[in-house]
Design a protein around this motif. Structure first.
Motif, PDB file in Angstrom:
ATOM      1  N   ARG A  69       0.843  -1.214   0.000  1.00  0.00           N
ATOM      2  CA  ARG A  69       0.000   0.000   0.000  1.00  0.00           C
ATOM      3  C   ARG A  69       0.869   1.252   0.000  1.00  0.00           C
ATOM      4  N   GLN A  70       1.909   1.252   0.831  1.00  0.00           N
ATOM      5  CA  GLN A  70       2.821   2.405   0.875  1.00  0.00           C
ATOM      6  C   GLN A  70       3.483   2.609  -0.484  1.00  0.00           C
ATOM      7  N   ASN A  71       3.931   1.507  -1.103  1.00  0.00           N
ATOM      8  CA  ASN A  71       4.570   1.614  -2.420  1.00  0.00           C
ATOM      9  C   ASN A  71       3.584   2.137  -3.461  1.00  0.00           C
ATOM     10  N   ASP A  72       2.317   1.675  -3.379  1.00  0.00           N
ATOM     11  CA  ASP A  72       1.292   2.179  -4.298  1.00  0.00           C
ATOM     12  C   ASP A  72       1.102   3.688  -4.111  1.00  0.00           C
ATOM     13  N   ILE A  73       1.055   4.102  -2.851  1.00  0.00           N
ATOM     14  CA  ILE A  73       0.882   5.536  -2.549  1.00  0.00           C
ATOM     15  C   ILE A  73       2.087   6.326  -3.047  1.00  0.00           C
ATOM     16  N   ILE A  74       3.297   5.811  -2.822  1.00  0.00           N
ATOM     17  CA  ILE A  74       4.517   6.494  -3.277  1.00  0.00           C
ATOM     18  C   ILE A  74       4.524   6.584  -4.801  1.00  0.00           C
ATOM     19  N   ARG A  75       4.123   5.460  -5.481  1.00  0.00           N
ATOM     20  CA  ARG A  75       4.055   5.483  -6.946  1.00  0.00           C
ATOM     21  C   ARG A  75       3.052   6.537  -7.417  1.00  0.00           C
ATOM     22  N   PHE A  76       1.894   6.576  -6.742  1.00  0.00           N
ATOM     23  CA  PHE A  76       0.889   7.574  -7.105  1.00  0.00           C
ATOM     24  C   PHE A  76       1.444   8.990  -6.924  1.00  0.00           C
ATOM     25  N   ILE A  77       2.125   9.238  -5.792  1.00  0.00           N
ATOM     26  CA  ILE A  77       2.691  10.577  -5.525  1.00  0.00           C
ATOM     27  C   ILE A  77       3.717  10.930  -6.589  1.00  0.00           C
ATOM     28  N   ARG A  78       4.582   9.962  -6.940  1.00  0.00           N
ATOM     29  CA  ARG A  78       5.606  10.225  -7.964  1.00  0.00           C
ATOM     30  C   ARG A  78       4.948  10.491  -9.318  1.00  0.00           C
ATOM     31  N   HIS A  79       3.939   9.669  -9.653  1.00  0.00           N
ATOM     32  CA  HIS A  79       3.232   9.861 -10.916  1.00  0.00           C
ATOM     33  C   HIS A  79       2.565  11.242 -10.945  1.00  0.00           C
ATOM     34  N   TYR A  80       1.893  11.581  -9.838  1.00  0.00           N
ATOM     35  CA  TYR A  80       1.247  12.898  -9.744  1.00  0.00           C
ATOM     36  C   TYR A  80       2.282  14.012  -9.859  1.00  0.00           C
ATOM     37  N   GLU A  81       3.429  13.807  -9.212  1.00  0.00           N
ATOM     38  CA  GLU A  81       4.523  14.781  -9.277  1.00  0.00           C
ATOM     39  C   GLU A  81       4.967  14.977 -10.723  1.00  0.00           C
ATOM     40  N   GLU A  82       5.186  13.850 -11.436  1.00  0.00           N
ATOM     41  CA  GLU A  82       5.660  13.917 -12.820  1.00  0.00           C
ATOM     42  C   GLU A  82       4.615  14.533 -13.743  1.00  0.00           C
ATOM     43  N   GLU A  83       3.358  14.100 -13.577  1.00  0.00           N
ATOM     44  CA  GLU A  83       2.305  14.515 -14.502  1.00  0.00           C
ATOM     45  C   GLU A  83       1.725  15.892 -14.180  1.00  0.00           C
ATOM     46  N   GLN A  84       1.669  16.252 -12.910  1.00  0.00           N
ATOM     47  CA  GLN A  84       0.967  17.479 -12.520  1.00  0.00           C
ATOM     48  C   GLN A  84       1.888  18.541 -11.918  1.00  0.00           C
ATOM     49  N   LEU A  85       2.616  18.172 -10.866  1.00  0.00           N
ATOM     50  CA  LEU A  85       3.384  19.171 -10.123  1.00  0.00           C
ATOM     51  C   LEU A  85       4.568  19.714 -10.905  1.00  0.00           C
ATOM     52  N   ASN A  86       5.376  18.828 -11.505  1.00  0.00           N
ATOM     53  CA  ASN A  86       6.561  19.307 -12.230  1.00  0.00           C
ATOM     54  C   ASN A  86       6.208  20.244 -13.385  1.00  0.00           C
ATOM     55  N   PRO A  87       5.170  19.922 -14.215  1.00  0.00           N
ATOM     56  CA  PRO A  87       4.792  20.892 -15.252  1.00  0.00           C
ATOM     57  C   PRO A  87       4.324  22.226 -14.674  1.00  0.00           C
ATOM     58  N   MET A  88       3.587  22.154 -13.536  1.00  0.00           N
ATOM     59  CA  MET A  88       3.150  23.416 -12.908  1.00  0.00           C
ATOM     60  C   MET A  88       4.350  24.208 -12.403  1.00  0.00           C
ATOM     61  N   ILE A  89       5.314  23.513 -11.828  1.00  0.00           N
ATOM     62  CA  ILE A  89       6.514  24.200 -11.315  1.00  0.00           C
ATOM     63  C   ILE A  89       7.281  24.828 -12.469  1.00  0.00           C
ATOM     64  N   ARG A  90       7.420  24.058 -13.588  1.00  0.00           N
ATOM     65  CA  ARG A  90       8.127  24.612 -14.748  1.00  0.00           C
ATOM     66  C   ARG A  90       7.385  25.822 -15.312  1.00  0.00           C
ATOM     67  N   ALA A  91       6.050  25.715 -15.414  1.00  0.00           N
ATOM     68  CA  ALA A  91       5.257  26.840 -15.924  1.00  0.00           C
ATOM     69  C   ALA A  91       5.373  28.045 -14.997  1.00  0.00           C
ATOM     70  N   THR A  92       5.306  27.792 -13.695  1.00  0.00           N
ATOM     71  CA  THR A  92       5.438  28.882 -12.721  1.00  0.00           C
ATOM     72  C   THR A  92       6.811  29.521 -12.820  1.00  0.00           C
ATOM     73  N   ASN A  93       7.843  28.703 -12.955  1.00  0.00           N
ATOM     74  CA  ASN A  93       9.202  29.222 -13.085  1.00  0.00           C
ATOM     75  C   ASN A  93       9.337  30.053 -14.360  1.00  0.00           C
ATOM     76  N   SER A  94       8.749  29.558 -15.461  1.00  0.00           N
ATOM     77  CA  SER A  94       8.793  30.290 -16.731  1.00  0.00           C
ATOM     78  C   SER A  94       8.092  31.642 -16.605  1.00  0.00           C
ATOM     79  N   ILE A  95       6.925  31.629 -15.948  1.00  0.00           N
ATOM     80  CA  ILE A  95       6.185  32.886 -15.735  1.00  0.00           C
ATOM     81  C   ILE A  95       6.995  33.837 -14.861  1.00  0.00           C
ATOM     82  N   ALA A  96       7.611  33.300 -13.810  1.00  0.00           N
ATOM     83  CA  ALA A  96       8.425  34.141 -12.918  1.00  0.00           C
ATOM     84  C   ALA A  96       9.592  34.761 -13.681  1.00  0.00           C
ATOM     85  N   LEU A  97      10.239  33.956 -14.552  1.00  0.00           N
ATOM     86  CA  LEU A  97      11.353  34.488 -15.351  1.00  0.00           C
ATOM     87  C   LEU A  97      10.869  35.585 -16.295  1.00  0.00           C
TER      88      LEU A  97
END
Length: 194
Positions: A69-97
Motif C-alpha cells: 500500500r505504501q509503495n502504491d501511494i509512493i508510486r501515485f505521488i511520484r506519478h502525480y509529481e511527474e504529470e501534474q506538479l513538475n509541469p506546474m513548477i516549470r510553468a510557474t518558473n517560466s512565468i516568474a522568469l
C-alpha cells in the motif's frame, strides 16, 4: 462515584485455558484487569474493523500488504509529481522568469525616461536661468540709465530753479542797478552754457 450510581451489568464468558493464559499474560504485562483487557481488545477490533474469524496469516504478510500500500501511494505521488506538479513548477518558473525580464525591462525604460526627462528639465532650467539673468542685466542697465537720467533731471531742475530765481531778480532790478543787471545777465548766460 459511589457504587450505588453504577449501573454496569457484568456478564461472564467462557474461554479455553490457552486464551485464559494469553489474557493473564497481557494483564501482567500492562497491569490491567481481565475485564479491561477484554473491553480494550474488543474496542480495538471494532475500531480497526478487523474480522476476528479472519485472523492474519502472519505479521510478515500483513507488513507486506502495508508495504505494498505504501509503495502504491509512493508510486501515485511520484506519478502525480511527474504529470501534474513538475509541469506546474516549470510553468510557474517560466512565468516568474518572464515577469523578472519584464520588470527589468520596465525598470530600464523608466530609468532612461527619467534621465531624459531630467536632462530636458535641466536644459529648460538653464535656459530660464540665462533668460532671467539677461532680463536682470537689462533691468539693472535700465535702472542705471533711469538713475542717471534722474540725476541729470535733478541737476537741470536745480538749474531751472536757479535761472528762474536769477530772472526774477533781474526783473526786480530797477533802472539804477545796471551793474547788478550786467552781473545777473552774465550769471544767467554762464548758467545756460554749463
Amino acid at each position: 462515584m459511589s457504587n450505588s450510581n453504577r449501573k454496569t451489568i457484568f456478564t461472564t464468558i467462557s474461554i479455553d485455558k490457552e486464551t485464559a493464559a494469553l489474557v493473564e499474560k497481557i494483564c501482567k504485562r500492562y497491569s490491567l484487569k481481565k475485564s479491561e483487557v477484554v473491553k480494550l481488545a474488543f474496542g480495538y477490533i471494532d475500531k480497526a474493523h478487523i474480522n476476528p474469524s479472519e485472523a492474519p496469516e502472519s505479521v510478515k504478510s500483513e507488513l507486506a500488504k502495508i508495504n505494498k500500500r505504501q509503495n502504491d501511494i509512493i508510486r501515485f505521488i511520484r506519478h502525480y509529481e511527474e504529470e501534474q506538479l513538475n509541469p506546474m513548477i516549470r510553468a510557474t518558473n517560466s512565468i516568474a522568469l518572464r515577469f523578472d525580464t519584464i520588470g527589468k525591462t520596465l525598470e530600464t525604460l523608466i530609468l532612461s525616461q527619467l534621465e531624459t526627462s531630467q536632462e530636458k528639465q535641466t536644459a529648460v532650467l538653464k535656459k530660464l536661468n540665462e533668460q532671467f539673468c539677461n532680463h536682470a542685466d537689462v533691468i539693472n542697465n535700465q535702472s542705471k540709465q533711469i538713475n542717471a537720467l534722474y540725476q541729470i533731471h535733478q541737476r537741470d531742475y536745480k538749474k531751472l530753479l536757479h535761472l528762474i530765481q536769477l530772472y526774477s531778480e533781474l526783473s526786480a532790478c530797477g533802472v539804477m542797478d545796471s551793474k547788478r543787471k550786467e552781473n545777473l545777465k552774465a550769471e544767467i548766460i554762464n548758467l545756460i552754457n554749463t
